[in-house]
Write a protein that holds these residues in place. Structure first.
Motif, PDB file in Angstrom:
ATOM      1  N   VAL A  14       0.856  -1.185   0.000  1.00 31.21           N
ATOM      2  CA  VAL A  14       0.000   0.000   0.000  1.00 31.21           C
ATOM      3  C   VAL A  14       0.896   1.240   0.000  1.00 31.21           C
ATOM      4  O   VAL A  14       1.690   1.436   0.932  1.00 31.21           O
ATOM      5  CB  VAL A  14      -0.920   0.014   1.242  1.00 31.21           C
ATOM      6  CG1 VAL A  14      -1.821   1.239   1.199  1.00 31.21           C
ATOM      7  CG2 VAL A  14      -1.745  -1.267   1.295  1.00 31.21           C
ATOM      8  N   THR A  60      -2.689   6.932   3.119  1.00 32.32           N
ATOM      9  CA  THR A  60      -2.327   6.183   1.923  1.00 32.32           C
ATOM     10  C   THR A  60      -2.371   7.079   0.694  1.00 32.32           C
ATOM     11  O   THR A  60      -3.136   8.039   0.631  1.00 32.32           O
ATOM     12  CB  THR A  60      -3.274   4.995   1.697  1.00 32.32           C
ATOM     13  OG1 THR A  60      -4.583   5.480   1.370  1.00 32.32           O
ATOM     14  CG2 THR A  60      -3.356   4.117   2.929  1.00 32.32           C
ATOM     15  N   TRP A  67      -4.518   4.060  -4.139  1.00 28.15           N
ATOM     16  CA  TRP A  67      -4.392   2.604  -4.097  1.00 28.15           C
ATOM     17  C   TRP A  67      -5.777   2.016  -4.300  1.00 28.15           C
ATOM     18  O   TRP A  67      -6.659   2.167  -3.453  1.00 28.15           O
ATOM     19  CB  TRP A  67      -3.801   2.150  -2.759  1.00 28.15           C
ATOM     20  CG  TRP A  67      -3.510   0.679  -2.715  1.00 28.15           C
ATOM     21  CD1 TRP A  67      -2.595   0.001  -3.467  1.00 28.15           C
ATOM     22  CD2 TRP A  67      -4.119  -0.302  -1.864  1.00 28.15           C
ATOM     23  NE1 TRP A  67      -2.596  -1.347  -3.146  1.00 28.15           N
ATOM     24  CE2 TRP A  67      -3.520  -1.556  -2.168  1.00 28.15           C
ATOM     25  CE3 TRP A  67      -5.109  -0.256  -0.880  1.00 28.15           C
ATOM     26  CZ2 TRP A  67      -3.888  -2.739  -1.518  1.00 28.15           C
ATOM     27  CZ3 TRP A  67      -5.479  -1.427  -0.239  1.00 28.15           C
ATOM     28  CH2 TRP A  67      -4.858  -2.661  -0.545  1.00 28.15           C
TER      29      TRP A  67
END
Length: 438
Positions: A134, A188, A191
């Motif tokens: 990730v 993040t 993704w």
């Protein structure tokens, strides 16, 4: 010479625009139907994590025995019980391993002018981020010590971070989910694996991923139930959350990273031995029944690509063949109508090879135009699908550069191949007969 033949093709188009337009339309319709269906199947059947799909394994363990399955079935449950998942995690046999489930939460913005809104969360163990590669925009995932401590920490998705913090670095800041406060340790980057291979429970394989990630141990401590399926074929759930933890209900997805064949064999032996221990303890009354499937095999086994998608490609390809046959007939009619022109060119010294080349180049020009129009129609059709189905199917109705180029090349190649017969026919009749026929 090529430029000359292209100029002749353009003159032929202008001389008979209706017939040429019908050929281009037939090709464009066939291409657009075929490529729309193929694009969806292409994305559906793609490898969502090509760099690691061979070393990531979904773990299945039969905790219910034959009585928990339909007659004739041998496949164990696709999820694990809490007690089995924790036992496998604590054994630390795999290089990396993760137990997880999805949760539903409500985000409460710090700005009182903004209303709370529902979000999807993933309760998971620490290896999730490294194991599934990730990408991180800010900060990092949490460590094993946070799992043990049940720390009140979260990792936000880029999308949620933009909504709550205007896309700024939010590491160290607090967010409120439901009635609890959590500290942000990471955000993040983009993704979005398609399909969402690590969790195919419930058939939402192509829906958007989670908005927030938080430690599994924390959700257990706070008794946050899964928002997905608790399958209790092997025994009752019970009334309380504590009953669920002790029950034979399966509700946790479990993955292991095994880099070599030796690692796979060792982990398989470990699962066999674990099952036999449960058998000796009187919990399992059947022989060990375990599965280790890598990402590609897992997606096939779970039928992530529905048969309808495969059938639609076959139907669309059949329609494409019909369109090509129609284009072939129209090109033959156009070729026969130009007998006098071909006769004059042969009488003036043009070779049969020159006529063949001229006809093939003309077919190529028509195919290129048909491909471009077909490409435009394909893009339009995919856009309509995205508008009608914004989630799931709409998210995979996207063309990449390979498909864009492939669409045009398909039309070009198919039309040139189809044009071979009219081109061959144009060079078979003697010049005198062609002039007489004209």
């Amino acid at each position: 010479m090529l430029e000359y033949y292209i100029r002749l093709a353009w003159m032929s188009f202008r001389r008979n625009p209706v017939l040429s337009s019908l050929i281009i339309t037939a090709i464009a319709l066939g291409v657009s139907m075929t490529m729309t269906a193929f694009t969806i199947l292409y994305v559906m059947s793609g490898d969502p994590i090509p760099s690691k799909s061979r070393v990531l394994f979904a773990v299945q363990l039969d905790n219910g025995g034959p009585q928990s399955r339909k007659a004739g079935e041998t496949e164990p449950a696709t999820q694990l019980t809490y007690r089995d998942a924790m036992a496998l995690l604590n054994a630390h046999v795999a290089q990396r391993q993760v137990a997880m489930h999805q949760v539903s939460l409500t985000a409460v913005p710090a700005n009182p002018d903004l209303k709370p809104f529902p979000i999807a969360g993933r309760a998971t163990s620490a290896d999730f981020f490294d194991m599934f590669e990730v990408p991180m925009l800010f900060g990092r995932g949490w460590g094993a010590s946070n799992d043990v401590a049940g720390s009140a920490i979260v990792v936000l998705s880029k999308k949620l971070n933009e909504r709550l913090f205007n896309g700024l670095d939010s590491v160290g800041k607090s967010v409120r989910l439901d009635k609890e406060t959590y500290q942000v340790v990471g955000v993040t980057d983009d993704w979005d694996p398609k399909p969402r291979f690590y969790d195919v429970i419930g058939g939402q394989n192509f829906d958007e991923g989670e908005d927030v990630y938080l430690p599994l141990s924390l959700t257990i401590d706070r008794q946050i139930s899964t928002s997905e399926y608790e399958i209790c074929n092997a025994g009752p759930r019970g009334e309380s959350f504590a009953d669920l933890l002790q029950s034979e209900c399966v509700w946790l997805q479990f993955w292991a990273e095994l880099s070599t064949r030796e690692d796979v064999a060792r982990y398989s032996t470990f699962l066999q031995n674990y099952s036999r221990e449960q058998q000796r303890a009187g919990r399992f009354k059947w022989e060990p029944n375990i599965r280790l499937l890598n990402v590609r095999d897992w997606l096939v086994e779970q039928k992530v690509v529905p048969n309808d998608a495969k059938l639609s490609v076959l139907v669309a390809f059949g329609f494409f063949i019909v369109c090509l046959v129609s284009a072939l007939g129209l090109m033959l009619a156009k070729s026969f109508g130009r007998s006098a022109e071909f006769g004059v060119r042969r009488a003036l010294g043009a070779s049969s090879r020159a006529l063949f080349t001229q006809t093939i180049v003309e077919a190529g020009v028509i195919g290129l135009l048909g491909g471009l129009f077909g490409l435009g129609s394909t893009v339009l059709e995919l856009r309509v699908i995205r508008e009608l189905f914004p989630g799931g199917l709409g998210r995979i109705a996207q063309m990449d550069a390979k498909l864009l180029i492939g669409t045009v090349l398909l039309a070009l190649a198919a039309t040139v191949i189809t044009g071979i017969y009219p081109a061959w026919r144009s060079m078979q009749v003697a010049p005198a007969l062609q002039l007489k026929g004209g």
